[in-house]
Design a protein around this motif. Structure first.
Motif, PDB file in Angstrom:
ATOM      1  N   GLU A 175      -4.445  -2.156  -2.636  1.00 18.35           N
ATOM      2  CA  GLU A 175      -4.353  -1.778  -1.222  1.00 18.35           C
ATOM      3  C   GLU A 175      -2.932  -1.789  -0.658  1.00 18.35           C
ATOM      4  N   HIS A 176      -2.005  -2.513  -1.262  1.00 20.79           N
ATOM      5  CA  HIS A 176      -0.625  -2.479  -0.759  1.00 20.79           C
ATOM      6  C   HIS A 176      -0.025  -1.106  -1.032  1.00 20.79           C
TER       7      HIS A 176
ATOM      8  N   THR B  80       2.460  -5.982   5.316  1.00 23.01           N
ATOM      9  CA  THR B  80       1.136  -6.586   5.438  1.00 23.01           C
ATOM     10  C   THR B  80       1.057  -7.916   4.714  1.00 23.01           C
TER      11      THR B  80
ATOM     12  N   ARG C  94      -2.175  -9.924   3.110  1.00 23.82           N
ATOM     13  CA  ARG C  94      -3.571  -9.678   2.753  1.00 23.82           C
ATOM     14  C   ARG C  94      -4.162 -10.896   2.071  1.00 23.82           C
TER      15      ARG C  94
ATOM     16  N   TRP D 153      -7.431 -11.991  -0.503  1.00 21.33           N
ATOM     17  CA  TRP D 153      -8.346 -11.428  -1.495  1.00 21.33           C
ATOM     18  C   TRP D 153      -9.217 -12.543  -2.055  1.00 21.33           C
TER      19      TRP D 153
ATOM     20  N   SER E 176      -9.396  -6.101  -0.021  1.00 21.72           N
ATOM     21  CA  SER E 176      -8.976  -7.373   0.568  1.00 21.72           C
ATOM     22  C   SER E 176      -9.971  -7.752   1.660  1.00 21.72           C
TER      23      SER E 176
ATOM     24  N   VAL F   8      -6.620  -8.580   6.538  1.00 18.80           N
ATOM     25  CA  VAL F   8      -5.361  -7.832   6.536  1.00 18.80           C
ATOM     26  C   VAL F   8      -4.655  -8.074   7.858  1.00 18.80           C
TER      27      VAL F   8
ATOM     28  N   GLN G 143      -1.533  -6.288   9.528  1.00 21.63           N
ATOM     29  CA  GLN G 143      -0.515  -5.254   9.457  1.00 21.63           C
ATOM     30  C   GLN G 143       0.618  -5.620  10.399  1.00 21.63           C
TER      31      GLN G 143
ATOM     32  N   LYS H 112     -11.878  -4.781   9.060  1.00 27.38           N
ATOM     33  CA  LYS H 112     -11.238  -5.923   8.399  1.00 27.38           C
ATOM     34  C   LYS H 112     -11.185  -7.098   9.367  1.00 27.38           C
TER      35      LYS H 112
END
Length: 189
Positions: free
Chosen positions: A57-58, A81, A83, A85, A103, A106, A108, A162
């Motif tokens: 996801e990054h 970000t 994150r 997991w 994840s 998150v 941002q 999220k």
């Protein structure tokens, strides 16, 4: 052998920037220039065969990793970000190599410039992240936030669908990048 790499997956494209071992999930975790986090399962006589997994996801280089509790991983990136997991979910029964894993949390725009490192204090329940913006931010892992389309500055904080974590402190005063953050004594940064 503790680690037996027998798949055709060659690993990271570019430099590996951080690595750690997660005993609860029995895997090595690496991150790097290629914007990925890779999970390398431990091999051995008691370990069930599992395929390496890739977290994708990054969108820019992943520069730091920290375990948050037994099997939650925090990652930070130049994509601004932070994150979280669930590592055990990545190895659920039947997870094939190359499967997509999302994840759970998150944040941002966690900093205003490249995020360089991350550390966790179990005593305080806080994650510390450091950045090229010359600051350190503290995040309360015990306090979830809902999706929020914009923050006070009009920037996206937590994407739809999220969860995030509440910022509980900002440490300023450095005159250059803060390249590494670590917790020392149980309650000191």
């Amino acid at each position: 052998a503790l680690f037996d790499h027998t798949t055709s997956d060659a690993g990271h494209d570019g430099a590996v920037l951080c690595a750690l071992y997660c005993g609860a999930v029995e895997c090595f975790v690496t991150c790097g220039d290629d914007s990925t986090i890779r999970l390398w399962p431990e091999a051995g006589p008691t370990a069930a065969p599992r395929q390496p997994q890739v977290l994708t996801e990054h969108t820019d280089r992943v520069t730091g990793l920290a375990l948050v509790g037994a099997s939650t991983l925090a990652s930070v990136s130049w994509d601004l970000t932070l994150r979280l997991w669930q590592l055990d979910a990545a190895f659920d029964t039947g997870a094939a190599a190359g499967a997509t894993h999302a994840s759970t949390h998150v944040i941002q725009n966690a900093h205003d410039d490249y995020i360089l490192s991350v550390a966790f204090s179990p005593e305080l329940g806080q994650i510390a992240s450091s950045s090229a913006d010359q600051g350190v931010k503290l995040w309360d892992v015990r306090c979830d936030t809902d999706s929020s389309p914009v923050d006070a500055d009009g920037e996206m904080c937590v994407p739809e669908g999220k969860r995030g974590k509440r910022c509980c402190g900002v440490l300023l005063g450095h005159t250059s990048d803060v390249s590494c953050v670590k917790w020392s004594e149980p309650l000191a940064l």
